[in-house]
Scaffold this motif. Structure first.
Motif, PDB file in Angstrom:
ATOM      1  N   PRO A 287      -9.662  10.158  75.118  1.00  0.00           N
ATOM      2  CA  PRO A 287      -9.694  11.522  74.597  1.00  0.00           C
ATOM      3  C   PRO A 287      -8.728  11.648  73.433  1.00  0.00           C
TER       4      PRO A 287
ATOM      5  N   CYS B 141      -5.959  13.430  70.830  1.00  0.00           N
ATOM      6  CA  CYS B 141      -4.684  14.094  71.122  1.00  0.00           C
ATOM      7  C   CYS B 141      -4.838  15.616  71.191  1.00  0.00           C
ATOM      8  N   GLY B 142      -4.490  16.158  72.334  1.00  0.00           N
ATOM      9  CA  GLY B 142      -4.649  17.594  72.538  1.00  0.00           C
ATOM     10  C   GLY B 142      -3.741  18.427  71.651  1.00  0.00           C
ATOM     11  N   PHE B 143      -2.532  17.932  71.401  1.00  0.00           N
ATOM     12  CA  PHE B 143      -1.625  18.691  70.533  1.00  0.00           C
ATOM     13  C   PHE B 143      -2.259  18.846  69.146  1.00  0.00           C
TER      14      PHE B 143
ATOM     15  N   GLU C 115      -5.471  18.513  68.391  1.00  0.00           N
ATOM     16  CA  GLU C 115      -6.693  19.313  68.466  1.00  0.00           C
ATOM     17  C   GLU C 115      -6.371  20.796  68.395  1.00  0.00           C
ATOM     18  N   LEU C 116      -5.221  21.153  68.950  1.00  0.00           N
ATOM     19  CA  LEU C 116      -4.833  22.561  68.962  1.00  0.00           C
ATOM     20  C   LEU C 116      -4.028  22.941  67.731  1.00  0.00           C
TER      21      LEU C 116
ATOM     22  N   ARG D 101       6.137  18.782  68.581  1.00  0.00           N
ATOM     23  CA  ARG D 101       4.948  19.337  69.207  1.00  0.00           C
ATOM     24  C   ARG D 101       5.331  20.546  70.030  1.00  0.00           C
TER      25      ARG D 101
ATOM     26  N   ASP E  49       4.396  22.774  73.324  1.00  0.00           N
ATOM     27  CA  ASP E  49       3.635  22.676  74.569  1.00  0.00           C
ATOM     28  C   ASP E  49       2.731  23.901  74.705  1.00  0.00           C
ATOM     29  N   PRO E  50       1.418  23.693  74.673  1.00  0.00           N
ATOM     30  CA  PRO E  50       0.516  24.841  74.721  1.00  0.00           C
ATOM     31  C   PRO E  50       0.526  25.531  76.082  1.00  0.00           C
ATOM     32  N   PHE E  51       1.108  24.860  77.092  1.00  0.00           N
ATOM     33  CA  PHE E  51       1.097  25.454  78.426  1.00  0.00           C
ATOM     34  C   PHE E  51       2.395  26.194  78.733  1.00  0.00           C
TER      35      PHE E  51
ATOM     36  N   GLU F 205       5.472  25.375  79.235  1.00  0.00           N
ATOM     37  CA  GLU F 205       6.597  24.854  80.015  1.00  0.00           C
ATOM     38  C   GLU F 205       7.561  24.071  79.132  1.00  0.00           C
TER      39      GLU F 205
ATOM     40  N   PRO G  54     -14.482  23.210  66.627  1.00  0.00           N
ATOM     41  CA  PRO G  54     -13.296  24.067  66.541  1.00  0.00           C
ATOM     42  C   PRO G  54     -12.261  23.509  65.566  1.00  0.00           C
TER      43      PRO G  54
ATOM     44  N   PHE H 203      -6.353  26.493  67.723  1.00  0.00           N
ATOM     45  CA  PHE H 203      -6.362  27.181  69.004  1.00  0.00           C
ATOM     46  C   PHE H 203      -5.018  27.141  69.734  1.00  0.00           C
TER      47      PHE H 203
ATOM     48  N   GLN I 153      -2.729  31.806  69.465  1.00  0.00           N
ATOM     49  CA  GLN I 153      -3.668  32.893  69.735  1.00  0.00           C
ATOM     50  C   GLN I 153      -3.577  33.968  68.659  1.00  0.00           C
TER      51      GLN I 153
END
Lengths: 147, 164, 627, 152
Positions: C41, C43-45, C47-48, C61, C63-65, C67, C576, C580, C583
């Motif tokens: 997959p 990298c989510g960082f 991608e966002l 980076r 943290d999109p969550f 924490e 996308p 993202f 927000q």
């Protein structure tokens, strides 16, 4: 013999009584007493109580106390109430710590809430002191990896 | 079930495993939706700076696990068939004993499924999300790990010009 | 490398794509899909849009969550980091189009100076039009002198001395006022890109809203500057496209001919190759070598440029570039720049194909570099065609697979001028058709291919759905090639359109999907939109228009999408963008821009749903106009 | 995250300071139990269970889970029946007999908390074995120490 102002007669259903001491703690006159002796928790309460206080009845989690207004004094029992429940002994130290009924209720509750069947865990049948001891040993055992 | 092993010298600290872990344990299973979920989905793998190099840390599914021992309601138990330390949220009272007990810091309080977040080796997935996500193959399944290690050892031996 | 049948099906909707994906696998080639899979997959960082490597305190980076860290080392939060990254994407996209435009201006000047043998002024009409627009006096000037003067004026557009770009004058008055109010009127093409790089440097613009507004200005400097110059000057040098019939898909490569494939974006080199390929001597040489002729074919937008003006056939779009090589039929592939996968050189080594890079600014591994300049272009083109012919005999028969069947027919060449002339000399009939509801609206379906989306599926599904609902589709770039392969670009495709659009197409003899050129030619669409708005005395954002990029991948596409929205056109993206992680920014781009610009973005990976969004939009705009 | 008194045993030096501080704070009765072993001591206090057996067993609903602040004791509902003490798996909840029986249970120094102060035991612990951060920092420390170093 003068008749005091008797207001209510106390009935206790020993079958319903769990053996906790909510009633004893609740009584403002501390007229309900209990002690643990010879494997039993023994309760004593007067048969009649002056005043319109209902605290012992309200406190009882098992609805074992019933208060009956007293009109006529004739034919009433004046004998103080006394009942007892078998105590449960701690699995480890053999000291009694609560009644068998409370333990049975706890066991059913644990089964219903977390699915813990009787005998599956060691702590419910232990006294609080032994529970602390067990827990502290468990944690120390885990901690030895970190030392 | 094969365990996840770590070739920590390969870790570059990208935290892809952490993200993949959170997404795998989210309600939607999709990154773009998962970031909007509240409470946020938890991670069960941790990239930490250890001894100056980053490395992923995750539950080792101990045979004689302190967390299992510390659990008063047997919500944590060693599953003989899978070899995993399994967590059963319905049995958990949320006493945090396992959090304190785990010598590796791999159990953390959580608020989504039950009261703790602990590696479940991605239930229902063929390969755990973190293993799939790792771009440097730091995280590998046990069998691959052993294969790779063996090959490495043989290569080193041959290169040393000193084969047995 | 074995491919499963269902994998092949999942990767593309095209038949030639499937055939040659399997061939490529048999030949042991690694394709864009294989590399895409190996990257999974991703990298989510990133991608966002939450990773930042703008400085050496980082990389950082967010943290999109929630924490982990919520700020980079410098203190930038998710909003700032996403805005900076998006800003730099726009800058890169805008720079690409604009630099392409500058190269054409350079040729224009050299033509005027007589230093570009082989090149000439093909459209004096457009040169004069541009001269008057730029305020260049035509009095008594020769065409050559005028070309130099226009080139000089255009060069100034790149600089920073102006308050606004000259071509902002084409924009409806209302729109210009919106830009002024927001402070996003583009001033100089290079200036806006340069300023974006400055603003996104650590410690400069740290207001995400202000960064994004400048992003729009930067994109506008592309749409109403760099890209527009590229298109207009190409028209001057190589002619204004007129409707032309041609063919598309890998079957345009001929087993019995010398196949030269032109790939990239800029027509400067390919036009010279086109001329050289007409040379009787070289054609004779081809026959000598046993070939029945010299066959030119295009890939991506260099192909589109030649298709629009010369009608040369298209071998495919972005994702087909490697598969085209796997035919084993290409004797030479010439590339200029943009969207040329660095893997191509190595892929070609599997075959006899000679890979030649031509631009001083674009070199690739395993490619010969033969630099083109206006001065040497004609001779170099002849040399290269000769070498391609000589390479014909080196084909490796075992590796050749001639695509079975015939290519798909198509029609291209719909410049604004061509459309207006097809309508009988004015935009009036189009406006009438829109007013009567025969045509509900018009949508630009543009953009690239992206292995994240099943090849061509996004384009074809969306466009089919739109024309069924009487929406005229105009297209450019790889989207246009996808539509052509699906058979949507012949007049007979009117059958697939709704009754209103079908009737209009039949009456005019045009397809329901009009090919307007390469991806820099998106400006033709906005030129047309601005002309319609002028004719109706309104703003672009009031018209029943929309744009979509169902399979976009490149930074150029980000710039295009931004100038589309800033110009007042609602734009739906299929993949996308990396926003993202914030927000706030998602809300600004998808909701709040509506109030500021009368248009906004939408992201919808499912093309059928994207079509619904667009149709809903068109209905709302029609209702607002009282139609 | 729900707070609870996190005891990091690897740091405990058995100094008993937490116990003394707790006793002082709570009128002579420590709500923190200190179990002493030969070379170690274990401070035990209410764990603020999320699905607390004491709360589940209380017939009056006097113990409730309060979001973000652990288990809250509503004194006005309590009948001092002692069932909670019977249910606590850790034996850290007790009814202190007396003329007015009292429930002794760590409430993370709720009174101090309302003033924005930390529990006394956490403040007192000289080695920071006690904390309220739900294992966050301790977890990080444990993960990063050589003993936790991954297999390789």
């Amino acid at each position: 013999m003068t008749v005091p102002e008797l207001h209510q007669q106390i009935h206790v259903d020993p079958d319903r009584c769990l053996g906790c001491f909510a009633c004893a703690s609740a009584c403002p006159e501390q007229r309900i007493t209990w002690d643990d002796r010879e494997g039993n928790r023994r309760f004593r309460a007067p048969a009649v109580c002056a005043g319109d206080c209902t605290r012992c009845r309200d406190a009882c989690p098992a609805d074992a106390v019933r208060l009956e207004p007293m009109g006529e004094t004739a034919g009433r029992s004046w004998e103080p109430l006394s009942w007892s429940l078998p105590l449960a002994r701690c699995r480890r130290c053999r000291e009694p710590f609560t009644t068998q009924k409370i333990l049975a209720l706890l066991s059913r509750t644990l089964e219903a809430t977390v699915g813990l069947s009787a005998g599956e865990a060691d702590w419910p049948s232990c006294c609080p002191a032994c529970r602390r001891d067990l827990e502290s040993r468990r944690l120390l055992d885990a901690a030895r990896w970190n030392r | 079930m094969e365990r996840i092993l770590v070739r920590w010298e390969r870790c570059v600290g990208c935290r892809s495993c952490e993200l993949a872990c959170r997404v795998a344990h989210s309600a939607s299973g999709d990154l773009f939706s998962a970031v909007l979920e509240r409470p946020a989905p938890s991670r069960r793998i941790y990239v930490e700076q250890a001894d100056k190099t980053p490395s992923p840390f995750l539950c080792r599914q101990c045979e004689d696990a302190p967390c299992v021992r510390s659990c008063p309601t047997r919500a944590l138990a060693h599953d003989e068939t899978t070899g995993l330390v399994a967590y059963e949220p319905a049995r958990c009272i949320g006493c945090h004993g396992c959090v304190m007990a785990c010598p590796f810091g791999m159990i953390q309080p959580d608020v989504r499924e039950g009261f703790i977040a602990k590696c479940d080796r991605c239930k229902g997935r063929d390969r755990p999300a973190c293993v799939e996500a790792c771009p440097t193959h730091t995280l590998v399944l046990e069998k691959d790990f052993l294969d790779l290690r063996r090959k490495e050892a043989v290569r080193n031996l041959v290169q040393s010009g000193n084969p047995v | 490398m074995l491919l499963k049948r269902e994998d092949v099906q999942a990767r593309t909707i095209t038949e030639d794509g499937r055939i040659f994906m399997e061939k490529a696998a048999r030949d042991g080639l690694e394709t864009v899909w294989d590399r895409y899979r190996a990257q999974q997959p991703q990298c989510g960082f990133c991608e966002l849009g939450l990773s930042c490597r703008n400085c050496s305190m980082g990389p950082c980076r967010i943290d999109p969550f929630g924490e982990g860290p919520q700020r980079g080392v410098c203190g930038a939060d998710a909003d700032i980091i996403v805005a900076r990254n998006l800003g730099r994407m726009i800058a890169a996209g805008s720079a690409s189009h604009s630099d392409h435009g500058r190269d054409l201006v350079e040729v224009l000047r050299k033509v005027g100076e007589g230093k570009a043998p082989g090149y000439g002024i093909r459209s004096e009409e457009k040169l004069r039009k541009l001269a008057s627009e730029l305020g260049v006096s035509e009095d008594g000037q020769s065409v050559e002198a005028l070309a130099v003067a226009v080139a000089e004026a255009l060069e100034e557009e790149f600089g920073t001395r102006k308050k606004a770009l000259a071509f902002v004058g084409r924009v409806p008055e209302k729109r210009r006022r919106i830009w002024e109010k927001l402070g996003i009127t583009p001033r100089g093409i290079d200036r806006e890109t340069s300023e974006m790089m400055h603003r996104t440097h650590m410690g400069v613009d740290n207001d995400w809203k202000s960064l994004l507004l400048h992003g729009l200005r930067n994109a506008l400097s592309d749409g109403w500057g760099g890209s527009l110059i590229a298109t207009e000057v190409s028209d001057i040098l190589f002619g204004i496209p007129q409707p032309v019939a041609s063919e598309v898909n890998l079957r345009v490569l001929k087993e019995d001919q010398v196949n030269i494939v032109l790939h990239g974006h800029n027509p400067i080199v390919s036009e010279m190759i086109f001329q050289a390929a007409q040379d009787p001597e070289l054609m004779g040489l081809a026959e000598e070598k046993g070939a029945r002729g010299i066959n030119l074919a295009g890939l991506c937008c260099t192909g589109n440029e030649l298709l629009m003006r010369r009608g040369i056939p298209m071998a495919g779009n972005h994702l087909m570039t490697e598969l085209a090589l796997s035919t084993g039929l290409i004797d030479m592939m010439l590339v200029d720049y943009q969207c040329i996968m660095p893997a191509l050189g190595e892929t070609a080594r599997c075959y006899h194909t000679r890979m030649v890079s031509t631009s001083d600014k674009a070199k690739y591994p395993f490619m010969e570099h033969r630099e083109f300049h206006p001065e040497n272009a004609r001779d170099l083109a002849r040399d290269l065609v000769r070498e391609a012919v000589e390479n014909f005999v080196r084909r490796i028969p075992a590796k050749v697979l001639s695509p079975p069947g015939a290519p798909v027919k198509m029609m291209a060449g719909f410049s604004v001028e061509a459309i207006v002339s097809a309508l009988g000399g004015s935009a009036g009939p189009l406006i009438d058709a829109i007013k009567s509801g025969a045509i509900q609206g018009a949508v630009g379906v543009v953009g690239c291919n992206n292995p994240k989306i099943r090849h061509d599926y996004g384009h074809v599904t969306l466009t089919t759905r739109l024309i069924e609902n009487d929406v005229l589709v105009v297209d450019t770039g790889c989207a246009a090639v996808a539509h052509a392969k699906a058979g949507l670009k012949v007049p007979e495709a009117a059958e697939k359109a709704g009754p209103g659009l079908r009737q209009v197409c039949r009456a005019l003899g045009i397809p329901p999907v009009l090919h307007m050129g390469s991806c820099v030619d998106n400006v033709r669409i906005f030129d047309l939109a601005a002309a319609l708005a002028h004719a109706l005395g309104t703003d672009i954002s009031d018209l029943p228009l929309a744009a979509a990029a169902p399979e976009w991948y490149s930074e150029k596409a980000v710039s295009i999408a931004c100038y589309a929205v800033a110009s007042g056109v609602y734009t739906v993206l299929g993949t996308p963008p990396p926003i993202f992680g914030s927000q706030n920014i998602v809300k600004l781009l998808t909701e709040d821009l509506e109030g500021l610009l009368g248009a906004s973005f939408a992201v919808e990976p499912d093309p059928a749903r994207a079509a619904d969004l667009i149709l809903e939009r068109i209905r709302a705009k029609r209702a607002a106009l009282g139609l | 995250m729900e707070p609870f008194l996190f005891v990091d045993f690897s740091r405990c030096i058995a100094c008993q300071a937490c116990w003394a501080a707790c006793r002082r704070e709570h009128g002579g009765v420590s709500r923190l139990h200190l179990l002493c072993f030969q070379e170690a001591a274990v401070p035990l206090a209410c764990r603020q269970c999320r699905k607390a057996p004491c709360a589940g067993f209380c017939p009056e609903g006097a113990l409730v889970q309060e979001e973000g602040r652990g288990v809250k004791f509503l004194e006005e509902r309590c009948t001092h029946c002692g069932l909670c003490a019977a249910a606590c798996p850790f034996g850290v909840l007790e009814i202190v007999p007396g003329p007015v029986p009292d429930l002794s249970r760590c409430d993370l120094c709720r009174r101090r908390w309302e003033e924005g102060l930390m529990p006394v035991c956490v403040l007192t612990c000289p080695t920071r074995a006690l904390s309220l951060d739900a294992g966050g920092a301790v977890g990080r420390r444990r993960r990063a120490q050589p003993a936790a170093f991954p297999v390789s």
